[in-house]
Design a protein around this motif. Structure first.
Motif, PDB file in Angstrom:
ATOM      1  N   UNK A 159       0.848  -1.189   0.000  1.00 31.76           N
ATOM      2  CA  UNK A 159       0.000   0.000   0.000  1.00 31.76           C
ATOM      3  C   UNK A 159       0.882   1.235   0.000  1.00 31.76           C
ATOM      4  N   UNK A 160       0.511   2.222  -0.797  1.00 33.30           N
ATOM      5  CA  UNK A 160       1.261   3.475  -0.856  1.00 33.30           C
ATOM      6  C   UNK A 160       0.319   4.670  -0.776  1.00 33.30           C
ATOM      7  N   UNK A 161       0.852   5.773  -0.273  1.00 30.52           N
ATOM      8  CA  UNK A 161       0.072   7.001  -0.151  1.00 30.52           C
ATOM      9  C   UNK A 161       0.097   7.739  -1.481  1.00 30.52           C
ATOM     10  N   UNK A 162      -1.041   8.314  -1.878  1.00 28.75           N
ATOM     11  CA  UNK A 162      -1.046   9.158  -3.067  1.00 28.75           C
ATOM     12  C   UNK A 162      -0.113  10.352  -2.844  1.00 28.75           C
ATOM     13  N   UNK A 163       0.568  10.798  -3.894  1.00 27.63           N
ATOM     14  CA  UNK A 163       1.582  11.845  -3.731  1.00 27.63           C
ATOM     15  C   UNK A 163       1.083  13.087  -2.996  1.00 27.63           C
ATOM     16  N   UNK A 164      -0.148  13.516  -3.274  1.00 24.41           N
ATOM     17  CA  UNK A 164      -0.641  14.756  -2.691  1.00 24.41           C
ATOM     18  C   UNK A 164      -0.852  14.664  -1.176  1.00 24.41           C
ATOM     19  N   UNK A 165      -0.908  13.422  -0.647  1.00 26.20           N
ATOM     20  CA  UNK A 165      -1.181  13.239   0.782  1.00 26.20           C
ATOM     21  C   UNK A 165       0.034  12.770   1.569  1.00 26.20           C
ATOM     22  N   UNK A 166       1.190  12.707   0.942  1.00 26.52           N
ATOM     23  CA  UNK A 166       2.358  12.128   1.609  1.00 26.52           C
ATOM     24  C   UNK A 166       2.835  12.941   2.803  1.00 26.52           C
ATOM     25  N   UNK A 167       2.466  14.230   2.865  1.00 32.32           N
ATOM     26  CA  UNK A 167       2.901  15.059   3.994  1.00 32.32           C
ATOM     27  C   UNK A 167       1.815  15.229   5.049  1.00 32.32           C
ATOM     28  N   UNK A 168       0.693  14.541   4.892  1.00 31.91           N
ATOM     29  CA  UNK A 168      -0.379  14.635   5.885  1.00 31.91           C
ATOM     30  C   UNK A 168      -0.059  13.704   7.049  1.00 31.91           C
ATOM     31  N   UNK A 169       0.478  14.249   8.112  1.00 39.92           N
ATOM     32  CA  UNK A 169       0.881  13.437   9.263  1.00 39.92           C
ATOM     33  C   UNK A 169       0.281  13.953  10.568  1.00 39.92           C
ATOM     34  N   UNK A 170       0.166  15.271  10.720  1.00 37.35           N
ATOM     35  CA  UNK A 170      -0.309  15.840  11.979  1.00 37.35           C
ATOM     36  C   UNK A 170      -1.796  16.171  11.876  1.00 37.35           C
ATOM     37  N   UNK A 171      -2.593  15.561  12.756  1.00 38.84           N
ATOM     38  CA  UNK A 171      -4.035  15.812  12.791  1.00 38.84           C
ATOM     39  C   UNK A 171      -4.334  16.579  14.075  1.00 38.84           C
ATOM     40  N   UNK A 172      -4.828  17.791  13.924  1.00 38.43           N
ATOM     41  CA  UNK A 172      -5.094  18.655  15.069  1.00 38.43           C
ATOM     42  C   UNK A 172      -6.227  18.105  15.924  1.00 38.43           C
ATOM     43  N   UNK A 173      -6.286  18.489  17.204  1.00 37.10           N
ATOM     44  CA  UNK A 173      -7.384  18.033  18.064  1.00 37.10           C
ATOM     45  C   UNK A 173      -8.742  18.443  17.513  1.00 37.10           C
ATOM     46  N   UNK A 174      -9.730  17.581  17.693  1.00 40.73           N
ATOM     47  CA  UNK A 174     -11.106  17.826  17.284  1.00 40.73           C
ATOM     48  C   UNK A 174     -11.226  18.105  15.781  1.00 40.73           C
ATOM     49  N   UNK A 175     -10.440  17.401  14.967  1.00 39.71           N
ATOM     50  CA  UNK A 175     -10.500  17.578  13.515  1.00 39.71           C
ATOM     51  C   UNK A 175     -10.294  16.237  12.829  1.00 39.71           C
ATOM     52  N   UNK A 176     -10.537  16.217  11.521  1.00 40.32           N
ATOM     53  CA  UNK A 176     -10.364  15.006  10.718  1.00 40.32           C
ATOM     54  C   UNK A 176      -9.465  15.308   9.534  1.00 40.32           C
ATOM     55  N   UNK A 177      -8.822  14.284   9.028  1.00 42.19           N
ATOM     56  CA  UNK A 177      -7.933  14.415   7.877  1.00 42.19           C
ATOM     57  C   UNK A 177      -8.112  13.203   6.976  1.00 42.19           C
ATOM     58  N   UNK A 178      -8.264  13.435   5.668  1.00 39.46           N
ATOM     59  CA  UNK A 178      -8.360  12.353   4.675  1.00 39.46           C
ATOM     60  C   UNK A 178      -6.985  12.057   4.101  1.00 39.46           C
ATOM     61  N   UNK A 179      -6.616  10.791   4.107  1.00 39.48           N
ATOM     62  CA  UNK A 179      -5.365  10.348   3.501  1.00 39.48           C
ATOM     63  C   UNK A 179      -5.715   9.237   2.519  1.00 39.48           C
ATOM     64  N   UNK A 180      -5.322   9.422   1.258  1.00 42.03           N
ATOM     65  CA  UNK A 180      -5.705   8.473   0.212  1.00 42.03           C
ATOM     66  C   UNK A 180      -4.531   7.589  -0.178  1.00 42.03           C
ATOM     67  N   UNK A 181      -4.846   6.344  -0.509  1.00 38.83           N
ATOM     68  CA  UNK A 181      -3.846   5.324  -0.786  1.00 38.83           C
ATOM     69  C   UNK A 181      -4.167   4.620  -2.102  1.00 38.83           C
ATOM     70  N   UNK A 182      -3.173   3.896  -2.594  1.00 42.01           N
ATOM     71  CA  UNK A 182      -3.398   3.055  -3.769  1.00 42.01           C
ATOM     72  C   UNK A 182      -2.581   1.777  -3.632  1.00 42.01           C
TER      73      UNK A 182
END
Length: 738
Positions: free
Chosen positions: A113-136
């Motif tokens: 499994x690999x992360x789509x290029x645009x989401x590779x830097x999505x690592x920190x999720x702030x409190x009380x929030x959501x983050x989408x990370x896409x894979x292929x």
């Protein structure tokens, strides 16, 4: 020893995490060079809105949710994409680097499994929030969606395998990613929600293909404008076969918030295919990954009956010479420089008992019953009259701005009359009489699309021929690439015939048009003889050619087919060909190399180095398909030697034009007539040749003799100064090969 063990475990854990994340981003380096931002390297990839599968809690009110799971067949494998929504319900920052998602099959196979290029830097999720990370991921072609299981883990060096399982989410058997007919799918275009719905489906038919038109409504439900990426649109049959569709009018298309736009998609499907159960599939080419990613799937609604379409119907008119039967075959809108061409093709028939002359026709187009466009008559068939039962084709063409949109087009067919009631040639003040009016809809103005492997037949009187795409090649250059299509043309006439001059253009999935140069064949072609035409155009470096097609048409100058050195001002009888996937594999040996229409094999390779310089010696066999003609202007064979340490490097070019000459004199068993001249010895020619030599005079090269170990012998196909690497063989210095 314990601190040391703990350090080792921590290091192994960090290494494992780095390898997992590193594998996700290692393929993301762009190829470089310019490319359209919507499809080239670095483009933001879209995601669809397939149903959520389930959640896995990770404590503190935080959880993972697997969504948007899709699967698309692609060249012997399948591509899986999915989104992991990370919700942080806690009061401190959540680091995704502490977690990972694994993909496996129910039979126990682990999938990368690999992360789509645009989401590779999505690592920190702030409190009380959501983050989408896409894979292929890429799976084998036997794997189905309901074979997959998603496993969420947390890195934990206290565990034997340095990870702790948090939960699993299997794909249920009834999971469905296809929107029902009439239902919408929301696509995230660069993070902006856009609702898409199949509005209607129109279906035409000719002797070999259905010609579907799918109208897709795209509505921007977000708060900012959204540019429509260069998606690829496919029609999938109930049997799983995919047929590409062309999108009209999408170049630079931007949809503003709370507005919508209808996109017309058209293509061809063989009439042997069952029409029930068709689907529309939207994919996006990820140039960085060299993959097509699935975006959305739609069930197609029932076919809508088009209103006021007169194509395919026979009508009659009568003048003082007799009664004629006329049929509108097709109306097309074709790109031409900064304009579009409107062209209408009609068949004129004589179904009576006596021969009839060809009327003196005129005509014009009327757009939406309000805008008149002057039309020019083009007579492509060389006939002077109609015998009983005979027919001929006539064309009308007009030009409009390529940005102009309309819904209905009417062709008004007229006959010119002189002031004395005779033909216009006998009178001084020509007048016109309306004979017939043909009405057509813009969404039905489909070009003939030929799917990969199909042949298009042109049946013009005296110039019957078939056309098919033999292959595509991208030749690399320093500042730009050269994209070329080899078009095979077969003469279907019973006599020697000239090759009809063509206009050719490449069209990308986002609607960009590149005019293509067409190589010229000056010799007449024998009955059933074949030629290879090279259609070529410079394109930006690392240009994504996936989803492209080539359009060809018979070149027209003034009111007749282009002849001699005249310059075309339009074209008629257009057809489009979807292009096959280009092979980028480089052969590890030098045998049976494709240099259409030639084939080259090289063996018994040896090198030497002395005080004069370096030398390369080999045997070769060059053969040709003798039933095929081509124009080899600009084409060269390039042989290059490159030492693995870069100490010795040289190339030699061999012009294709020299291939047809006499075989050079050599001490072996070469075939052909020996020439004996120095120039001939330096040229590669048809036949078998032994001990062919390439020498480079450089007295300084002898000083490298102690450090030389291996070199690569590279073979290139070169066109117009651009090259494509065909084969590369690693060889040991001074050791002959078999």
């Amino acid at each position: 020893m314990k601190p040391k063990n703990k350090t080792n475990k921590t290091g192994i854990l960090l290494l494992a995490a780095a390898l997992s994340l590193g594998s996700a981003v290692s393929a993301f380096a762009a190829d470089g060079g310019a490319a359209p931002p919507s499809s080239g390297p670095g483009a933001v990839l879209s995601m669809g809105t397939s149903p959520a599968l389930g959640q896995v809690p990770i404590g503190g009110g935080s959880y993972f949710e697997v969504r948007n799971v899709s699967m698309l067949p692609d060249s012997g494998s399948k591509t899986v994409t999915f989104t992991l929504t990370v919700t942080n319900g806690g009061s401190s920052e959540l680091l995704f680097i502490d977690y990972w998602v694994r993909l496996k099959t129910k039979s126990g196979n682990d999938l990368s499994v690999r992360v789509l290029p645009q989401d590779k830097d999505k690592n920190r999720i702030s409190p009380k929030s959501s983050q989408d990370i896409s894979f292929y991921a890429t799976v084998n072609e036997a794997t189905e969606l309901n074979d997959l299981i998603f496993q969420l883990i947390k890195w934990d060096f206290s565990q034997p395998n340095f990870e702790r399982a948090l939960g699993e989410i299997p794909v249920p058997d009834d999971y469905n990613i296809v929107a029902k007919a009439g239902e919408s799918q929301t696509i995230q275009m660069a993070g902006n929600p856009v609702k898409t719905t199949v509005k209607k489906v129109l279906l035409g038919k000719n002797e070999k293909n259905y010609t579907p038109t799918v109208v897709l409504t795209v509505q921007n439900t977000g708060s900012r404008s959204s540019a429509v990426p260069s998606y690829q649109y496919l029609l999938r049959t109930a049997g799983g076969d995919m047929y590409p569709l062309e999108a009209k009018g999408i170049k630079d298309l931007v949809i503003n918030p709370k507005t919508d736009k209808d996109i017309e998609l058209s293509g061809s499907v063989p009439v042997s295919v069952f029409t029930e159960g068709w689907q529309l599939v939207i994919v996006q080419n990820a140039a960085d990954l060299k993959l097509n990613l699935p975006i959305a799937f739609y069930e197609l609604p029932s076919v809508t009956d088009p209103d006021n379409v007169d194509s395919g119907k026979e009508y009659t008119f009568t003048n003082e010479k007799g009664t004629y039967t006329t049929q509108l075959n097709a109306v097309q809108r074709l790109p031409w420089e900064d304009q579009d061409i409107l062209t209408a093709r009609l068949t004129l028939s004589d179904k009576g008992p006596e021969s009839l002359p060809i009327p003196d026709f005129a005509g014009y187009f009327m757009l939406d019953d309000n805008v008149k466009v002057e039309a020019k008559l083009i007579r492509t068939d060389n006939v002077i009259g109609l015998a009983p039962g005979a027919s001929t084709q006539i064309q009308f063409i007009g030009k409009i701005p390529y940005t102009y949109e309309f819904g209905k087009v009417k062709l008004v067919l007229q006959e010119k009359k002189g002031s004395d009631g005779g033909s216009s040639g006998s009178g001084t003040a020509a007048q016109t009489t309306i004979l017939l009016e043909f009405v057509h809809r813009s969404e039905m103005m489909n070009m003939t699309y030929n799917n990969v492997g199909e042949t298009f037949k042109s049946t013009g009187v005296g110039r019957s021929a078939s056309y098919s795409v033999r292959g595509v090649t991208t030749y690399s250059g320093d500042t730009e690439d050269m994209f070329a299509v080899q078009m095979e043309v077969t003469n279907l006439e019973k006599r020697f015939s000239d090759v009809t001059k063509l206009v050719a253009q490449f069209k990308t999935s986002d609607g960009t048009v590149y005019p293509a140069a067409v190589s010229e064949i000056k010799n007449k072609i024998s009955p059933n003889g074949k030629v290879i035409l090279m259609l070529s155009s410079p394109v930006p470096r690392s240009f994504p050619t996936s989803g492209m097609h080539v359009m060809i048409g018979e070149a027209v100058t003034e009111d007749k087919l282009t002849a001699g050195d005249k310059k075309p001002d339009a074209y008629v009888n257009a057809a489009a060909f979807w292009l096959p996937q280009e092979s980028y594999s480089v052969k590890p040996d030098l045998m049976d190399l494709d240099l259409t229409p030639y084939k080259l094999s090289i063996n018994h390779i040896n090198t030497w180095l002395d005080q004069q310089g370096v030398g390369l010696k080999f045997n070769y066999e060059l053969s040709k398909d003798l039933l095929m003609q081509t124009n080899t202007d600009g084409r060269k064979l390039v042989i290059g030697l490159e030492d693995e340490k870069g100490q010795i490097k040289f190339t030699r070019e061999f012009d294709f034009k020299d291939f047809e000459g006499a075989t050079p004199q050599n001490p072996g068993t070469g075939s052909g007539t020996p020439s004996g001249t120095t120039d001939d010895k330096d040229k590669i020619k048809l036949g078998k040749v032994e001990n062919f030599e390439i020498k480079v005079n450089d007295r300084n090269l002898i000083f490298f003799v102690e450090t030389l170990k291996n070199y690569k012998l590279n073979i290139y196909d070169s066109f117009q100064g651009h090259k494509k690497l065909l084969a590369s063989k690693k060889i040991q210095w001074f050791e002959p090969t078999d």
